[in-house]
Design a protein around this motif. Structure first.
Motif, PDB file in Angstrom:
ATOM      1  N   ALA A 101      24.284  40.833  40.830  1.00 22.00           N
ATOM      2  CA  ALA A 101      25.352  41.651  40.247  1.00 22.00           C
ATOM      3  C   ALA A 101      26.666  40.877  40.220  1.00 22.00           C
ATOM      4  O   ALA A 101      27.608  41.166  40.956  1.00 22.00           O
ATOM      5  N   THR A 102      26.692  39.855  39.353  1.00 20.77           N
ATOM      6  CA  THR A 102      27.916  39.088  39.133  1.00 20.77           C
ATOM      7  C   THR A 102      27.895  38.516  37.733  1.00 20.77           C
ATOM      8  O   THR A 102      26.826  38.264  37.173  1.00 20.77           O
ATOM      9  N   ALA A 127      30.619  43.880  48.531  1.00 20.45           N
ATOM     10  CA  ALA A 127      29.276  43.475  48.100  1.00 20.45           C
ATOM     11  C   ALA A 127      28.392  44.711  47.927  1.00 20.45           C
ATOM     12  O   ALA A 127      27.644  44.830  46.950  1.00 20.45           O
ATOM     13  N   LYS A 161      29.085  46.732  44.705  1.00 21.50           N
ATOM     14  CA  LYS A 161      28.522  46.110  43.505  1.00 21.50           C
ATOM     15  C   LYS A 161      27.002  46.258  43.449  1.00 21.50           C
ATOM     16  O   LYS A 161      26.453  46.607  42.399  1.00 21.50           O
ATOM     17  N   SER A 162      26.323  45.994  44.566  1.00 18.71           N
ATOM     18  CA  SER A 162      24.853  46.068  44.530  1.00 18.71           C
ATOM     19  C   SER A 162      24.381  47.501  44.322  1.00 18.71           C
ATOM     20  O   SER A 162      23.425  47.749  43.583  1.00 18.71           O
ATOM     21  N   ALA A 178      24.011  41.511  45.409  1.00 22.00           N
ATOM     22  CA  ALA A 178      25.409  41.228  45.057  1.00 22.00           C
ATOM     23  C   ALA A 178      26.050  40.515  46.233  1.00 22.00           C
ATOM     24  O   ALA A 178      25.605  40.666  47.376  1.00 22.00           O
TER      25      ALA A 178
END
Length: 189
Positions: A7-8, A49, A52-53, A66
């Motif tokens: 996830a980036t 983190a 986002k994940s 993430a």
């Protein structure tokens, strides 16, 4: 070979993951969700983190990894920390961030620092797991090397007598904060 969704949209991070998972198909989130963006409202690398994940996992319905990572400088009370990417402004300019860091470190003798990486893994119906890795080093007085991204040109690794930007992608991946976090993750999977 399995698919690993990261996830980036940061190509530098995606490349790091590709070095760490050479036998797998590393997929940046932007190839699956074009405008994926999560506001990083957490107060720690681990919280950001996880944000986002979890958001990506919910949208995709599958496991997502993430990370949130950055530079922590001892003499600057941990700055830039979770604001590493936007230290010099919201446009996330690596050169501007380094310029500001070097300016803030101009008269500082204690140049110890560490790179931090928190890697979060979210799976549908499971509690998110987070793993942390760190690499200790020092901030140089000027840029050295052309590899990597972010603060790599000013992060000196004493054991290797080089900055992260003087290492090849493989050399960096072997000792990086991201590698250390992912090695902990791999023990659970």
């Amino acid at each position: 070979m399995k698919d690993i969704v990261i996830a980036t949209s940061n190509q530098g991070k995606i490349n790091d993951f590709k070095y760490i998972f050479p036998d797998d198909n590393v997929i940046g989130i932007q190839t699956l969700i074009k405008d994926f963006d999560v506001e990083e409202t957490g107060e720690t690398f681990e919280e950001n983190a996880s944000l986002k994940s979890e958001a990506a996992c919910q949208l995709l319905g599958k496991m997502v990894i993430a990370d949130d990572s950055g530079l922590s400088v001892d003499a600057l009370n941990g700055e830039p920390g979770i604001y590493s990417a936007r230290y010099a402004g919201l446009d996330k300019n690596d050169n501007a961030n380094i310029d500001l860091l070097l300016k803030n470190m101009k008269d500082v003798t204690d140049r110890t620092a560490h790179f931090v990486c928190a890697v979060a893994v979210s799976e549908p119906g499971q509690k998110t797991k987070v793993y942390r890795g760190e690499v200790k080093g020092e901030i140089t007085h000027e840029r050295r090397g052309n590899e990597g991204f972010g603060y790599d040109p000013v992060f000196y690794v004493p054991e290797l007598c080089q900055t992260m930007a003087e290492l090849t992608g493989e050399e960096k991946a072997a000792i990086s904060h991201r590698r250390k976090a992912i090695e902990k993750l791999k023990m659970d999977y």
